[in-house]
Enzyme design. Sequence first.
Site, PDB file in Angstrom:
ATOM      1  N   LYS A 178      -4.486   5.964  13.982  1.00 23.97           N
ATOM      2  CA  LYS A 178      -4.563   5.180  12.745  1.00 23.97           C
ATOM      3  C   LYS A 178      -6.039   4.994  12.356  1.00 23.97           C
ATOM      4  O   LYS A 178      -6.894   5.783  12.715  1.00 23.97           O
ATOM      5  CB  LYS A 178      -3.848   3.840  12.950  1.00 23.97           C
ATOM      6  CG  LYS A 178      -2.359   3.973  13.268  1.00 23.97           C
ATOM      7  CD  LYS A 178      -1.529   4.198  12.021  1.00 23.97           C
ATOM      8  CE  LYS A 178      -0.045   4.105  12.321  1.00 23.97           C
ATOM      9  NZ  LYS A 178       0.776   4.135  11.111  1.00 23.97           N
ATOM     10  N   ARG A 188       2.220   6.042  -3.118  1.00 20.70           N
ATOM     11  CA  ARG A 188       3.301   6.986  -3.409  1.00 20.70           C
ATOM     12  C   ARG A 188       3.641   6.959  -4.900  1.00 20.70           C
ATOM     13  O   ARG A 188       3.821   8.006  -5.536  1.00 20.70           O
ATOM     14  CB  ARG A 188       4.550   6.639  -2.592  1.00 20.70           C
ATOM     15  CG  ARG A 188       4.491   7.043  -1.117  1.00 20.70           C
ATOM     16  CD  ARG A 188       5.660   6.379  -0.381  1.00 20.70           C
ATOM     17  NE  ARG A 188       5.808   6.758   1.010  1.00 20.70           N
ATOM     18  CZ  ARG A 188       5.076   6.282   2.005  1.00 20.70           C
ATOM     19  NH1 ARG A 188       4.073   5.442   1.746  1.00 20.70           N
ATOM     20  NH2 ARG A 188       5.325   6.648   3.256  1.00 20.70           N
ATOM     21  N   SER A 205       2.638  11.603  12.782  1.00 17.88           N
ATOM     22  CA  SER A 205       2.603  10.707  11.621  1.00 17.88           C
ATOM     23  C   SER A 205       3.726  11.078  10.672  1.00 17.88           C
ATOM     24  O   SER A 205       3.899  12.252  10.338  1.00 17.88           O
ATOM     25  CB  SER A 205       1.258  10.816  10.896  1.00 17.88           C
ATOM     26  OG  SER A 205       1.309  10.102   9.674  1.00 17.88           O
ATOM     27  N   SER A 206       4.475  10.076  10.224  1.00 19.47           N
ATOM     28  CA  SER A 206       5.538  10.343   9.246  1.00 19.47           C
ATOM     29  C   SER A 206       4.949  10.725   7.891  1.00 19.47           C
ATOM     30  O   SER A 206       5.656  11.250   7.028  1.00 19.47           O
ATOM     31  CB  SER A 206       6.440   9.114   9.098  1.00 19.47           C
ATOM     32  OG  SER A 206       5.711   8.027   8.557  1.00 19.47           O
ATOM     33  N   GLN A 207       3.650  10.480   7.694  1.00 20.80           N
ATOM     34  CA  GLN A 207       3.019  10.826   6.407  1.00 20.80           C
ATOM     35  C   GLN A 207       3.014  12.331   6.156  1.00 20.80           C
ATOM     36  O   GLN A 207       2.972  12.762   5.003  1.00 20.80           O
ATOM     37  CB  GLN A 207       1.590  10.277   6.345  1.00 20.80           C
ATOM     38  CG  GLN A 207       1.547   8.768   6.154  1.00 20.80           C
ATOM     39  CD  GLN A 207       0.131   8.233   6.149  1.00 20.80           C
ATOM     40  OE1 GLN A 207      -0.831   8.995   6.097  1.00 20.80           O
ATOM     41  NE2 GLN A 207      -0.005   6.923   6.204  1.00 20.80           N
ATOM     42  N   ARG A 217      -8.954  11.851  11.957  1.00 19.54           N
ATOM     43  CA  ARG A 217      -7.507  11.590  11.868  1.00 19.54           C
ATOM     44  C   ARG A 217      -6.780  12.918  11.625  1.00 19.54           C
ATOM     45  O   ARG A 217      -7.097  13.633  10.678  1.00 19.54           O
ATOM     46  CB  ARG A 217      -7.206  10.573  10.759  1.00 19.54           C
ATOM     47  CG  ARG A 217      -7.841   9.224  11.022  1.00 19.54           C
ATOM     48  CD  ARG A 217      -7.562   8.227   9.914  1.00 19.54           C
ATOM     49  NE  ARG A 217      -6.156   7.832   9.874  1.00 19.54           N
ATOM     50  CZ  ARG A 217      -5.647   7.006   8.962  1.00 19.54           C
ATOM     51  NH1 ARG A 217      -6.436   6.512   8.011  1.00 19.54           N
ATOM     52  NH2 ARG A 217      -4.374   6.678   8.985  1.00 19.54           N
ATOM     53  N   ASP A 267       2.772  -0.702  12.190  1.00 14.41           N
ATOM     54  CA  ASP A 267       1.708  -1.533  11.613  1.00 14.41           C
ATOM     55  C   ASP A 267       1.950  -3.016  11.887  1.00 14.41           C
ATOM     56  O   ASP A 267       1.062  -3.740  12.333  1.00 14.41           O
ATOM     57  CB  ASP A 267       1.586  -1.294  10.104  1.00 14.41           C
ATOM     58  CG  ASP A 267       0.919   0.042   9.791  1.00 14.41           C
ATOM     59  OD1 ASP A 267       0.424   0.697  10.724  1.00 14.41           O
ATOM     60  OD2 ASP A 267       0.903   0.430   8.615  1.00 14.41           O
ATOM     61  N   LYS A 318       0.839  -1.205   0.000  1.00 12.89           N
ATOM     62  CA  LYS A 318       0.000   0.000   0.000  1.00 12.89           C
ATOM     63  C   LYS A 318       0.871   1.251   0.000  1.00 12.89           C
ATOM     64  O   LYS A 318       0.624   2.194  -0.754  1.00 12.89           O
ATOM     65  CB  LYS A 318      -0.917   0.001   1.230  1.00 12.89           C
ATOM     66  CG  LYS A 318      -1.759   1.266   1.352  1.00 12.89           C
ATOM     67  CD  LYS A 318      -2.629   1.280   2.593  1.00 12.89           C
ATOM     68  CE  LYS A 318      -1.842   1.554   3.845  1.00 12.89           C
ATOM     69  NZ  LYS A 318      -2.693   1.899   5.001  1.00 12.89           N
TER      70      LYS A 318
END
Length: 442
Positions: free
Chosen positions: A348, A32, A174-176, A128, A321, A27
């Site tokens: 999450k 990405r 979050s690293s996102q 979130r 995760d 995913k």
Amino acid sequence: MNKHYPHYLDLQPAMHAKGVVRLPGSKSISNRTLLLAALADGTTQIRDLLASDDTHVMLMALQKIGVKWEQIGESQDYVVHGVNGAFPVHQADLFMGNAGTAIRPLTAALAVTGGDYTLHGVSRMHERPIGDLVDALNAIGTHIEYTGEPGYPPLHIQRGRIHAQRMQVRGNVSSQFLTALLMAAPLMAREQDVTIDVVGELISKPYIEITLNLMRRFGVEVQRDGWQSFTIAAGQRYISPGIIHVEGDASSASYFLAAGAIAGGPVRVEGVGKNSIQGDVRFVESLQQMGATITMGDNWIEAKSNGALRAIDADFNHIPDAAMTIAVAALYADGTSTLRNIGSWRVKETDRISAMTIELRKLGASVEEGEDYLRITPPAVIQPAAIDTYDDHRMAMCFSLATLDGAIRKGSKIRINDPQCVAKTFPDYFTAFAKVTEDSLF
């Protein structure tokens, strides 16, 4: 994607787990890669893209903003026609489901390129956090507004004027958020270098390594100073690599490898191996600590064990995760296990620390729930239970493991409520699990 499960699935106890599983695409890599291919100059063929709700959300959003793509026949190979950094459609209403890997990078890319866009999702998506990303972008001149609760989607993006080449983002939620800024940075670095500074500790560093690796494949180099500062030199742009292959999902691999560790194995997963760019392959180190035997090839990993699993006390900040899988595997250990530094679980798909605590207790485990840790003492006997999944794919997949017979204690009959939620990343999960446990589910 189009597989339909009943409202619940009853899984029978399974004495063995052995076999080979071909993994669906990652995913993290899939979404990405879709955005990078869309932003690139040239046409990209993406091989083995994940078929799931989250990738579907990204594909539909890209289509709405004018990116052309085609699926090759019935395969999971796609052709994406890059727009060279300029989306053709400047006004769109985009539904993002519950896909953090889609909404966060797209928010940054759309805010930087400019237009009139609304991004929203399912109700959980609106719980979130996205405030750190929005703050970082608006501080340099983008124009993003909240249309609901401040700090959370839905978002309304309008054309702004970028006036700074240095930005800051917090790294501990979050690293996102950092991934989103990194992927959008070349769009801002046409004439001047862009630097992103991380404030505080950066969590989930392996996911940033995936981002940097994929950006490199699309022709953009990022200079980093430790994990605190990232610089994109001026004049770089995304250029299609022609063909890019999506690795199997290492987080999805964790369930099958844990099954091999719990119930003897050997269980082999194909599609990911020792050269993977995904940090979650390091999950196998935890299984080794628990006593499993792991072997790895270039494109496969195999797990087996010959007896009781040992309890584990470890920091899982780097693989949040896959760490969920360890929480259920801990039911089969010889004592109390502690999973530390998992605070990111709380933001999450659901509050995973709370959900995991509730469901493990149903099985008879004693669980101590901390703000950012779990301490799990296995029960003498795993109890039959109906497991609620909280619309969280990983909850459904993890708890299938409680049906397995380990050396210390046997699995139980487990009902999984709302098994359909696995469509987020692995629509065929229960079919694959039934195959390795020789359960005649369907």
